[in-house]
Write an enzyme that holds these catalytic residues in place. Structure first.
Site, PDB file in Angstrom:
ATOM      1  N   LYS A  45     -16.371 -14.955  25.583  1.00 38.06           N
ATOM      2  CA  LYS A  45     -15.394 -16.054  25.629  1.00 38.06           C
ATOM      3  C   LYS A  45     -14.662 -15.843  27.072  1.00 38.06           C
ATOM      4  CE  LYS A  45     -11.965 -14.043  22.620  1.00 38.06           C
ATOM      5  NZ  LYS A  45     -11.259 -14.505  21.274  1.00 38.06           N
ATOM      6  N   GLY A  73     -10.234 -26.065  26.117  1.00 37.64           N
ATOM      7  CA  GLY A  73      -9.168 -25.391  26.847  1.00 37.64           C
ATOM      8  C   GLY A  73      -9.039 -24.002  27.042  1.00 37.64           C
ATOM      9  N   CYS A 128     -15.654 -24.704  34.270  1.00 40.95           N
ATOM     10  CA  CYS A 128     -14.978 -25.228  33.298  1.00 40.95           C
ATOM     11  C   CYS A 128     -14.942 -26.783  33.667  1.00 40.95           C
ATOM     12  CB  CYS A 128     -13.555 -24.635  32.642  1.00 40.95           C
ATOM     13  SG  CYS A 128     -12.963 -25.597  31.485  1.00 40.95           S
ATOM     14  N   ASN A 190     -23.049 -24.506  33.561  1.00 40.28           N
ATOM     15  CA  ASN A 190     -21.818 -24.685  32.499  1.00 40.28           C
ATOM     16  C   ASN A 190     -22.399 -25.960  31.791  1.00 40.28           C
ATOM     17  OD1 ASN A 190     -19.631 -24.756  31.103  1.00 40.28           O
ATOM     18  ND2 ASN A 190     -18.480 -23.624  32.466  1.00 40.28           N
ATOM     19  N   GLY A 268     -26.624 -20.840  23.849  1.00 43.08           N
ATOM     20  CA  GLY A 268     -25.342 -21.145  23.152  1.00 43.08           C
ATOM     21  C   GLY A 268     -25.327 -21.966  22.155  1.00 43.08           C
TER      22      GLY A 268
HETATM   23  C1  SIN Z   1     -13.588 -24.635  26.837  1.00 42.09           C
HETATM   24  O1  SIN Z   1     -12.932 -23.808  26.462  1.00 42.09           O
HETATM   25  O2  SIN Z   1     -12.940 -25.847  26.998  1.00 42.09           O
HETATM   26  C2  SIN Z   1     -14.728 -24.815  27.667  1.00 42.09           C
HETATM   27  C3  SIN Z   1     -14.836 -23.800  28.827  1.00 42.09           C
HETATM   28  C4  SIN Z   1     -15.975 -23.925  29.832  1.00 42.09           C
HETATM   29  O3  SIN Z   1     -16.920 -24.755  29.473  1.00 42.09           O
HETATM   30  O4  SIN Z   1     -16.041 -23.467  30.443  1.00 42.09           O
END
Ligand code: SIN
Length: 309
Positions: A45, A73, A128, A190, A268
């Site tokens: 993560k 987030g 992100c 992403n 993923g």
């Molecule tokens: C998230 O934690 O909101 C997603 C992060 C990402 O897609 O880079």
């Protein structure tokens, strides 16, 4: 049996099927299960310097069968606790920390931290899809100069993979900017920035309103982005590898990315709650290679490029 070994930025992997960041990676125990199942490597993560609590819920919603919208987030315990919990040196397969920061300085500090803890390669999250206080007010991966500065700051400490966004006019230009700033690889893509509306409540479904879309619909978008990045890098004279991400749920899907020139892939959303699926996808890719008579990944990597107009 097909030989699926691959080199990625100096790491020697048994196969090119990696875990993508943000999926089933909250504990070392789950990572160990994926390593045992036959994963090539595991991306963690996103980790920031300081802890982040994440957004208010709902943070995830299934908007069509198998298609997910999320805005978590970037919740994480911060670098210090992450390093206490995760072993970046041992393990059956390499663990690649994914790093997120709002400034190049913080990318540098994070990279130095994980390099000091034994990481040989890190992925930097430049993409992100819903930053709140993002550096420069844009996704870093939407601005070649910002992407290059963040990459250079992290690459000063260890080899880095720059994770790119599909939400750009020319992903090839961003990939080339990262290569010229010292990236060891780029990964694409992403999630796709997106929105869903609850018609009963007459408001966005997610607590954050905007989120990132993932699932099988991302496969054709990811393939296009990877092919464009591979071609731009070749045209600019860079041998830097591209890692394909987006919509992979089978060995056949993984083969599509490698046919577009990807060095490796990350999986993923399709894993759902099943960590062992990662190794099964690697085995399916091996089965596809045997059926096609390919002894190595190099024997077919990039074959789709010759069909480009
Ligand atoms: C998230 O934690 O909101 C997603 C992060 C990402 O897609 O880079």
């Amino acid at each position: 049996m097909a030989d699926m070994r691959v080199e990625l930025a100096g790491l020697k992997l048994a196969n090119p099927v990696l875990l993508a960041s943000g999926i089933l990676d909250s504990t070392p125990g789950i990572l160990a299960r994926m390593a045992d199942s036959g994963a090539g490597a595991l991306v963690t993560k996103s980790i920031s310097l300081e802890p982040r609590p994440g957004y208010a819920g709902p943070t995830v919603a299934e908007v069509a069968p198998g298609t997910w919208l999320n805005a978590m987030g970037l919740p994480n315990p911060g670098l210090a606790e992450f390093l206490d919990e995760f072993d970046l040196q041992g393990g059956l397969v390499p663990v690649i920390p994914n790093l997120v920061a709002d400034t190049p300085e913080d990318f540098g500090k994070l990279a130095a931290g994980v390099a000091g803890a034994g990481a040989k390669l890190a992925e930097i999250n430049l993409s992100c899809p819903h930053p709140r206080a993002g550096w420069s007010g844009l996704l870093t991966a939407q601005d070649p100069a910002a992407a290059a500065t963040a990459t250079a700051a992290a690459a000063a400490h260890l080899p880095v993979i720059a994770k790119l966004s599909p939400d750009v006019a020319d992903i090839g230009a961003i990939a080339v900017a990262c290569a010229e700033a010292g990236a060891a690889a780029v990964s694409a893509i992403n999630t796709m920035p997106a929105l869903d509306i609850d018609t009963e409540l007459e408001r966005p479904v997610l607590g954050n309103a905007f989120g990132g879309l993932s699932g099988p619909a991302l496969l054709p978008i990811g393939l296009r982005c990877v092919l464009k990045a591979v071609r731009a890098l070749r045209d600019a004279g860079h041998a830097m590898p591209v890692i394909g991400i987006g919509g992979i749920s089978s060995g056949d899907d993984a083969a599509k990315y490698i046919l577009c020139g990807a060095q490796a892939v990350q999986v993923g959303t399709s894993l759902g709650g099943n960590p062992e699926r990662l190794g099964e996808i690697a085995a399916e890719l091996g089965g596809w290679m045997e059926r096609k008579g390919y002894a190595t990944l190099d024997a077919f990597r990039g074959n789709a490029l010759e069909w480009l107009p």
